[in-house]
Design an enzyme around this catalytic site. Structure first.
Site, mmCIF file in Angstrom:
data_model
loop_
_atom_site.group_PDB
_atom_site.id
_atom_site.type_symbol
_atom_site.label_atom_id
_atom_site.label_comp_id
_atom_site.label_asym_id
_atom_site.label_seq_id
_atom_site.Cartn_x
_atom_site.Cartn_y
_atom_site.Cartn_z
ATOM 1 C CG ASP A 420 -26.917 84.877 55.156
ATOM 2 O OD1 ASP A 420 -26.102 84.819 54.807
ATOM 3 O OD2 ASP A 420 -27.247 86.003 56.538
ATOM 4 C CD GLU A 423 -22.680 79.204 56.409
ATOM 5 O OE1 GLU A 423 -23.832 79.582 57.064
ATOM 6 O OE2 GLU A 423 -22.942 79.981 54.923
ATOM 7 C CG ASP A 494 -21.025 88.240 56.815
ATOM 8 O OD1 ASP A 494 -21.369 87.898 55.629
ATOM 9 O OD2 ASP A 494 -21.832 87.322 57.831
HETATM 10 O O1 MIG Z 1 -24.990 86.966 60.334
HETATM 11 O O2 MIG Z 1 -28.963 89.207 57.355
HETATM 12 O O3 MIG Z 1 -23.508 87.186 54.914
HETATM 13 O O4 MIG Z 1 -24.974 89.296 54.415
HETATM 14 O O5 MIG Z 1 -26.483 90.777 55.909
HETATM 15 C C1 MIG Z 1 -25.837 87.823 59.921
HETATM 16 C C2 MIG Z 1 -28.305 89.325 57.174
HETATM 17 C C3 MIG Z 1 -26.594 87.255 59.060
HETATM 18 C C4 MIG Z 1 -24.907 87.100 56.993
HETATM 19 C C5 MIG Z 1 -24.494 87.606 55.124
HETATM 20 C C6 MIG Z 1 -24.793 89.278 55.644
HETATM 21 C C7 MIG Z 1 -25.902 89.765 55.741
HETATM 22 C C8 MIG Z 1 -26.362 89.627 57.655
HETATM 23 N N1 MIG Z 1 -26.172 87.582 57.549
#
Ligand code: MIG
Length: 769
Positions: A420, A423, A494
């Site tokens: 996650d 980016e 998201d």
């Molecule tokens: O900004 O790890 O897209 O799937 O549950 C939140 C917490 C950070 C973003 C991910 C989401 C995940 C969440 N993360």
């Protein structure tokens, strides 16, 4: 910049051009024959050569070394009145004054012409009006920017545009404008969003005759205007890097997808369990709660192969640690899940907590593995653990180190990794463009490697797991670039529990699939906002047919496990998760096909029937392979829907009724029904329902045969490792003659099924009478 064509010279598979003025500018435009149907168009503005991170392996090495191309495929180069003609068996490029390149197919049909006019810049609004609009907070596109690196190509009235990775909106991207800059924006994503998490600068144009693709292999920030500012052309461009694009000619969209994945790689087979149902939430609050989730899945008779652990499993969000307050013993929880047939996937973010004596931080500091400011200090921003530093994944050493770090998870018994925030995301404003990173063998900047940060992180993860487990690594990523499909699957980030986003799911996943990213899924039920029983039920009916089938939602939102919405929705969940498990061998066959051809499992109708006008803008139906058409309901309150069936004979999956294609029909669709149609002559390989992959003591394969004729290949292996690449698999030819199926083993390398049952499906004409 380029005037009259003065001369050209052929060097291997490349043709270099000299124009009036081009010598002074120092650029040496070049067209290179990469394969019979793929040409590269290149201007080395940056003086770096290709530096592709998307095309790897032998071809990538050759391109990066400047020796690319396939000389054997270049048939002839000659100069005629129209310009310099470069010919292969399949494709002809005509290079004329101004370095305009036009492409023709084998029959001499024009596939794509360079646009020779000037860009029509500006929205026709005065500066004063723009200032006023800005004052009220409107975002206006205003004048179109001329980019330093820019290509304009003609559009015909009927051209449709597909691809571009995970962009929002609809299947056909024509008339929209996009940017490639991996972006984490938690607002509900709308049709007018220009960028999301992934950058896949690949587009396909479907023409009245033929189709072609453009892969703009520039991993800096890039821009695409697909006929928004002018209906007569599209534009792609950048401020940095090179004009470096591949023209992929084809007769069909499938040819183009296969050409693009020939270049950037084909998504490999995953372990079979990854096709099962995944349950997730950010986050399960305690060990007790997450154990309860596994227990309830089984109590409710819900097949499930995986539970995901979001950030709270870590100690203070420190990667490669485990939260011992929350879990008395994390490894024990995972082992107990395994006993129940449920695997664990853990999230890993790139941001490493800045904390003295935290081993990952200390190791990285010591080795110089984190990104630095131009002044040479370690660059610090903020993510979940607070102050955090960014591993420099473009450095092969850092990738190796990160790969080794996976050992922590592997030793805990984890089965896959969910990447996650890559980016990369940051809480204290975006990373400045000049933060110093590495791009393989050279120093680089954040601006230049931003779009490949997620790609490199996934690659590091994949390689670490492959080396240490010898299984097919299961990686899920949020950010990526072209070619990431070789290392990772992806989810779309998201979304929200809103009807606009269940509608968006279909074209988004279809375009990702056609952009090489085969194994993709949305957060089923929606991530942000609160799901409703109806929305959730309908989303399960899409998740059931998406390569990645994962239910996930956000902290603070309504609980979203299948039993949270009452008995009716629970029953619907059981029905579709069970159907998913029946379809496992079919899905697995499709995944094999993707590895071999690049054609994705989940396909928009237009990929299968690209000459059919009725499917060019069909956003609410899709195909699973070439045999099953899925028409989910994506409208609140709808209990019937219009379905379009392309030419041919189809069978209603639920009633067995025969339906003539090439027309629209209205199908009743109560909340528990997702319309499904199967092509005449199809064979659908199925398993009996089971609670998890591998739970098949009798090892039964069911072949569901529909009336009509068809020939298919069914594939079988151990569903785990790379043995199949050395021949450890079986392949069967299935010949269906009106419900009678001949099964012939055409490759032998794995154990036999316990039993193969043939079942007829669909109502035959004779039975109708
Ligand atoms: O900004 O790890 O897209 O799937 O549950 C939140 C917490 C950070 C973003 C991910 C989401 C995940 C969440 N993360």
């Amino acid at each position: 910049m380029f005037g009259k064509l003065k001369e050209y010279c052929v060097e291997g598979a490349k043709v270099y051009f000299t124009y009036e003025g081009s010598r002074e500018a120092g650029a040496r435009p070049c067209v290179e024959v990469v394969s019979e149907s793929i040409f590269n168009v290149f201007i080395d503005y940056a003086g770096t050569g290709h530096c592709t991170r998307a095309i790897e392996g032998e071809l990538g090495e050759r391109l990066n070394a400047g020796t690319g191309g396939d000389i054997a495929k270049l048939e002839s180069v000659s100069q005629e009145e129209a310009g310099v003609i470069i010919r292969t068996k399949e494709l002809t490029g005509v290079v004329s004054d101004g370095f305009h390149v036009d492409f023709y197919d084998r029959e001499g049909n024009l596939l794509s012409a360079a646009y020779r006019g000037k860009r029509k810049s500006g929205a026709g609004v005065s500066e004063a009006a723009l200032a006023l609009l800005a004052e009220e907070g409107h975002e206006i596109s205003g004048a179109a920017d001329e980019h330093k690196i820019q290509e304009l190509r003609c559009l015909d009235a009927g051209d449709c545009i597909y691809g571009l990775g995970d962009k929002t909106g609809f299947l056909n991207k024509r008339h929209y404008e996009y940017e490639m800059w991996n972006t984490d924006n938690p607002d509900p994503q709308e049709d007018n969003f220009k960028a999301l998490y992934k950058s896949i600068p690949f587009m396909m144009v479907l023409r009245e005759k033929g189709a072609y693709g453009i892969f703009f292999d520039n991993h800096n920030r890039t821009f695409f205007d697909l006929g928004k500012e002018n209906n007569d052309y599209y534009m792609f461009g950048a401020e940095e890097g090179n004009l470096d694009y591949y023209f992929i000619g084809g007769k069909s969209l499938k040819d183009v997808v296969s050409g693009y994945t020939y270049l950037t790689g084909r998504a490999p087979m995953q372990q079979m369990w990854t096709l099962g149902y995944h349950q997730s939430r950010w986050g399960y609050d305690s060990e007790e709660e997450i154990r309860g989730i596994a227990r309830k899945m089984r109590e409710h008779g819900l097949p499930c192969d995986c539970i995901h652990f979001d950030i709270d499993y870590m100690d203070h969000f420190k990667v490669f640690t485990w939260n011992k307050e929350r879990y008395t013993d994390g490894a024990k929880v995972i082992a107990d899940f395994k006993e129940m047939g449920i695997k664990a996937v853990t999230i890993i973010d790139p941001g490493v907590k800045l904390e003295k004596d935290y081993y990952v931080y200390e190791e990285g500091v010591k080795e110089g593995y984190f990104a630095k400011t131009p002044e040479g200090e370690i660059y610090v921003n903020q993510v979940w653990p607070g102050d955090a530093v960014y591993p420099d994944f473009g450095n092969p050493q850092v990738r190796k180190w990160w790969g080794e770090k996976q050992k922590f998870l592997i030793d805990m018994g984890v089965s896959g990794v969910w990447n996650d925030m890559n980016e990369p995301a940051s809480f204290r404003g975006p990373l400045p463009d000049d933060v110093v990173f590495t791009d393989e063998d050279k120093k680089s900047t954040h601006g230049q490697v931003h779009n490949i940060y997620g790609h490199n992180m996934a690659k590091a993860t994949y390689e670490g797991w492959k080396k240490q487990t010898n299984k097919r690594p299961f990686v899920i990523t949020r950010a990526c670039y072209s070619g990431s499909q070789k290392y990772t699957t992806a989810w779309t980030g998201d979304n929200h529990s809103i009807w606009a986003h269940i509608r968006m799911a279909i074209p988004q996943l279809c375009n990702l699939g056609m952009s090489g990213m085969n194994f993709v899924g949305t957060d089923v039920g929606g991530f942000g906002s609160d799901s409703t029983p109806e929305l959730f039920a309908r989303w399960m009916q899409i998740g059931c047919f998406s390569p990645l089938f994962r239910n996930h939602c956000a902290l603070g939102c309504r609980m979203q496990e299948p039993w949270q919405f009452g008995g009716e929705v629970l029953a619907i969940s059981q029905k579709y998760i069970s159907l998913r498990y029946e379809l496992l061998p079919y899905l697995y066959d499709l995944m094999r096909e993707t590895e071999q051809t690049g054609i994705p499992m989940m396909r928009p109708l237009v990929l299968e029937y690209d000459r059919d006008e009725n499917v060019k803008n069909r956003n609410d139906e899709f195909m699973l392979g070439d045999r099953m058409l899925i028409a989910p309901v994506v409208e609140q309150g709808a209990r019937e829907r219009m379905v379009y069936l392309p030419e041919g004979i189809w069978y209603d999956y639920w009633t067995g009724e025969k339906v003539e294609g090439g027309s629209f029909l209205v199908r009743k669709a109560p909340l528990d029904l997702c319309p499904i149609y199967v092509k005449a002559g199809a064979v659908i390989p199925k398993y009996p329902v089971r609670m998890c992959v591998g739970e098949d003591k009798d090892d039964i394969l069911i072949l569901e045969a529909y009336p009509g004729e068809g020939t298919y290949v069914h594939y079988q292996d151990n569903g785990e490792d790379f043995g199949y690449r050395e021949g450890a698999y079986n392949e069967y030819r299935l010949v269906n003659r009106d419900g009678k199926v001949d099964v012939e083993k055409i490759h032998e390398g794995y154990r036999d099924y316990g039993k193969i049952e043939i079942k007829t499906a669909g109502i035959k004409d004779a039975e109708m009478r």
